[in-house]
Design a protein around this motif. Structure first.
Motif, PDB file in Angstrom:
ATOM      1  N   GLN A  41      49.730  50.707  28.581  1.00  0.00           N
ATOM      2  CA  GLN A  41      48.839  51.588  29.334  1.00  0.00           C
ATOM      3  C   GLN A  41      47.944  50.803  30.277  1.00  0.00           C
ATOM      4  O   GLN A  41      47.724  51.199  31.418  1.00  0.00           O
ATOM      5  CB  GLN A  41      47.983  52.440  28.389  1.00  0.00           C
ATOM      6  N   ASP A  45      47.867  51.207  34.249  1.00  0.00           N
ATOM      7  CA  ASP A  45      46.631  51.522  34.964  1.00  0.00           C
ATOM      8  C   ASP A  45      46.356  50.506  36.077  1.00  0.00           C
ATOM      9  O   ASP A  45      46.009  50.881  37.196  1.00  0.00           O
ATOM     10  CB  ASP A  45      45.440  51.561  34.002  1.00  0.00           C
ATOM     11  N   HIS A  50      52.508  55.255  35.994  1.00  0.00           N
ATOM     12  CA  HIS A  50      52.486  55.941  34.714  1.00  0.00           C
ATOM     13  C   HIS A  50      52.978  54.990  33.635  1.00  0.00           C
ATOM     14  O   HIS A  50      53.812  54.113  33.898  1.00  0.00           O
ATOM     15  CB  HIS A  50      53.407  57.168  34.742  1.00  0.00           C
ATOM     16  N   ARG A  51      52.495  55.156  32.433  1.00  0.00           N
ATOM     17  CA  ARG A  51      52.922  54.324  31.308  1.00  0.00           C
ATOM     18  C   ARG A  51      54.427  54.406  31.119  1.00  0.00           C
ATOM     19  O   ARG A  51      55.085  53.421  30.792  1.00  0.00           O
ATOM     20  CB  ARG A  51      52.206  54.745  30.029  1.00  0.00           C
TER      21      ARG A  51
END
Length: 91
Positions: A41, A45, A50-51
């Motif tokens: 994550q 970020d 997106h993860r």
């Protein structure tokens, strides 16, 4: 001749990276992320992704963009290089 309307292109289909190359990239990203103590994550970020994109890159499965791979590489401090395929490189 009529003027072209900008941004009316069909979406491009993503082609997955093939064979060992995808696995090599996946392992490089995963091992570097773990060495830096970062979560998927956090990498996502920092890269503005997106993860799930980081998960795809680290798994070597699925299709993602070169742009995403470059963004993750920049966050992780990994250099990506491209060159012609050679017979010795399995390609």
């Amino acid at each position: 001749m009529a003027a072209r309307t900008p941004d009316r292109r069909a979406p491009r289909r993503r082609k997955p990276v093939e064979g060992a190359r995808a696995a090599d990239l996946a392992e490089t990203f995963r091992s570097r992320r773990l060495a830096l103590g970062l979560t998927q994550q956090t990498v996502a970020d920092l890269a503005g992704l997106h993860r799930s994109t980081v998960v795809e890159l680290e798994s070597g499965r699925g299709a993602t963009t070169v742009t995403a791979a470059v963004k993750v590489a920049e966050v992780l401090g990994v250099r990506l290089t491209l060159g012609p395929r050679t017979e010795n490189a399995g390609g």
